[in-house]
Design a protein around this motif. Structure first.
Motif, PDB file in Angstrom:
ATOM      1  N   VAL A  76      -1.492 -10.773  -4.452  1.00  0.00           N
ATOM      2  CA  VAL A  76      -1.289 -11.647  -3.296  1.00  0.00           C
ATOM      3  C   VAL A  76      -0.411 -12.835  -3.672  1.00  0.00           C
ATOM      4  CG1 VAL A  76      -2.407 -13.164  -1.619  1.00  0.00           C
ATOM      5  CG2 VAL A  76      -3.429 -10.952  -2.164  1.00  0.00           C
ATOM      6  N   SER A  78      -6.776  -4.867   2.026  1.00  0.00           N
ATOM      7  CA  SER A  78      -7.381  -4.385   0.790  1.00  0.00           C
ATOM      8  C   SER A  78      -7.140  -5.346  -0.365  1.00  0.00           C
ATOM      9  CB  SER A  78      -6.847  -2.991   0.443  1.00  0.00           C
ATOM     10  OG  SER A  78      -5.441  -3.016   0.247  1.00  0.00           O
ATOM     11  N   PHE A  79      -6.028  -6.089  -0.331  1.00  0.00           N
ATOM     12  CA  PHE A  79      -5.752  -7.088  -1.363  1.00  0.00           C
ATOM     13  C   PHE A  79      -6.425  -8.416  -1.036  1.00  0.00           C
ATOM     14  CE2 PHE A  79      -1.808  -4.404  -1.373  1.00  0.00           C
ATOM     15  CZ  PHE A  79      -2.114  -3.710  -2.536  1.00  0.00           C
ATOM     16  N   GLU A  94      -6.698  -8.609 -10.330  1.00  0.00           N
ATOM     17  CA  GLU A  94      -5.559  -7.788  -9.906  1.00  0.00           C
ATOM     18  C   GLU A  94      -5.138  -8.114  -8.474  1.00  0.00           C
ATOM     19  OE1 GLU A  94      -8.304  -6.670 -11.257  1.00  0.00           O
ATOM     20  OE2 GLU A  94      -7.733  -5.710 -13.159  1.00  0.00           O
ATOM     21  N   ASP A  95      -6.110  -8.134  -7.545  1.00  0.00           N
ATOM     22  CA  ASP A  95      -5.794  -8.421  -6.146  1.00  0.00           C
ATOM     23  C   ASP A  95      -5.240  -9.831  -5.983  1.00  0.00           C
ATOM     24  OD1 ASP A  95      -6.636  -5.915  -5.440  1.00  0.00           O
ATOM     25  OD2 ASP A  95      -8.602  -6.542  -4.707  1.00  0.00           O
ATOM     26  N   THR A  96      -5.834 -10.788  -6.669  1.00  0.00           N
ATOM     27  CA  THR A  96      -5.381 -12.174  -6.573  1.00  0.00           C
ATOM     28  C   THR A  96      -3.948 -12.307  -7.064  1.00  0.00           C
ATOM     29  OG1 THR A  96      -7.638 -12.989  -6.886  1.00  0.00           O
ATOM     30  CG2 THR A  96      -5.856 -14.539  -7.296  1.00  0.00           C
ATOM     31  N   THR A 140       0.821  -1.215   0.000  1.00  0.00           N
ATOM     32  CA  THR A 140       0.000   0.000   0.000  1.00  0.00           C
ATOM     33  C   THR A 140       0.852   1.261   0.000  1.00  0.00           C
ATOM     34  OG1 THR A 140      -0.123   0.042   2.426  1.00  0.00           O
ATOM     35  CG2 THR A 140      -1.836  -1.172   1.249  1.00  0.00           C
ATOM     36  N   ASP A 170      -9.185  -8.876   0.493  1.00  0.00           N
ATOM     37  CA  ASP A 170     -10.627  -8.754   0.232  1.00  0.00           C
ATOM     38  C   ASP A 170     -10.996  -9.236  -1.169  1.00  0.00           C
ATOM     39  OD1 ASP A 170     -11.246  -7.780   2.716  1.00  0.00           O
ATOM     40  OD2 ASP A 170     -11.287  -5.673   2.120  1.00  0.00           O
ATOM     41  N   GLY A 171     -10.095  -9.010  -2.120  1.00  0.00           N
ATOM     42  CA  GLY A 171     -10.407  -9.339  -3.517  1.00  0.00           C
ATOM     43  C   GLY A 171      -9.944 -10.705  -3.970  1.00  0.00           C
ATOM     44  N   SER A 209     -11.138 -10.511  -7.641  1.00  0.00           N
ATOM     45  CA  SER A 209     -10.453  -9.517  -8.459  1.00  0.00           C
ATOM     46  C   SER A 209      -9.163 -10.131  -8.996  1.00  0.00           C
ATOM     47  CB  SER A 209     -10.128  -8.268  -7.624  1.00  0.00           C
ATOM     48  OG  SER A 209      -9.122  -7.499  -8.234  1.00  0.00           O
TER      49      SER A 209
END
Length: 221
Positions: free
Chosen positions: A183, A168-169, A178-180, A147, A171-172, A176
């Motif tokens: 991570v 925030s990452f 992008e988030d996946t 972040t 959560d997705g 998502s």
């Protein structure tokens, strides 16, 4: 003020292996007040330094008490949030040393947790202070990873023991792309650098299954 301790669980054994010390304000009229309401005031006035010293000593004392009363179990590591203002103090390592000596806690059961933003305020000074802190035997966790604005070269320089993946990452995850992907890459990068990973804000069984599949080490939420 009082401390609460949030469990950090191994995703493999499903056992609690660490706890994070979280400060709360017990107001006689309002009840338990969130740190979001009072931490900014402590930061702005500089009171975060003496309050941070109190948190450090209380958390070390609790870690030592748990180690004595639960000798049949592996010691719980206690992670303690440290602000940029604290590590900017010239005597921070001496304050840490006094807390360790005063409470008799094993330094290996203490982990200092600092955010990317706090370190980026003065990278060189923070790196020097945290390196001296690690020399006392404590561990180091980098909080809210991804972040801030830190570079990978900075991560290599600081060499934290634990990288915490921001909520925030998490959560997705699985929803998502992008988030996946973020991570997945953070977990893989940390593993390659010999660092443990903690996913923050884990709230669903699906997130647990996904993180376990990625071989993320721990979760809290």
């Amino acid at each position: 003020f009082r401390l609460y301790f949030q469990p950090i669980v191994s995703l493999q054994s499903q056992r609690m292996v660490k706890v994070e010390a979280l400060i709360r304000w017990a107001d006689p009229d309002r009840g338990i007040v969130s740190p979001n309401e009072f931490i900014p005031a402590l930061e702005n006035t500089g009171l975060i330094v003496p309050v941070g010293t109190w948190v450090l000593e209380q958390a070390c004392r609790q870690a030592h008490e748990w180690a004595i009363t639960h000798t049949h179990q592996s010691p719980l590591m206690v992670t303690i949030n440290v602000s940029a203002r604290q590590i900017s103090q010239a005597d921070f390592c001496e304050v840490l040393r006094r807390a360790l000596d005063k409470t008799g806690v094993d330094p290996a059961t203490i982990c200092l947790e600092i955010t990317e933003g706090a370190v980026m305020a003065d990278v060189d000074a923070a790196w020097t202070m945290l390196r001296q802190a690690k020399a006392l035997g404590v561990y180091l966790a980098l909080d809210d990873f991804g972040t801030g604005f830190s570079s990978l070269s900075f991560l290599r320089q600081l060499r934290p023991d634990i990288v915490k993946i921001d909520k925030s990452f998490v959560d997705g995850l699985g929803q998502s792309r992008e988030d996946t992907t973020i991570v997945e890459h953070v977990v893989g990068m940390a593993r390659g650098l010999g660092m443990a990973t903690v996913a923050e804000g884990v709230e669903t069984a699906d997130q647990v299954r996904y993180l376990r599949g990625l071989t993320c080490h721990m979760a809290q939420g």
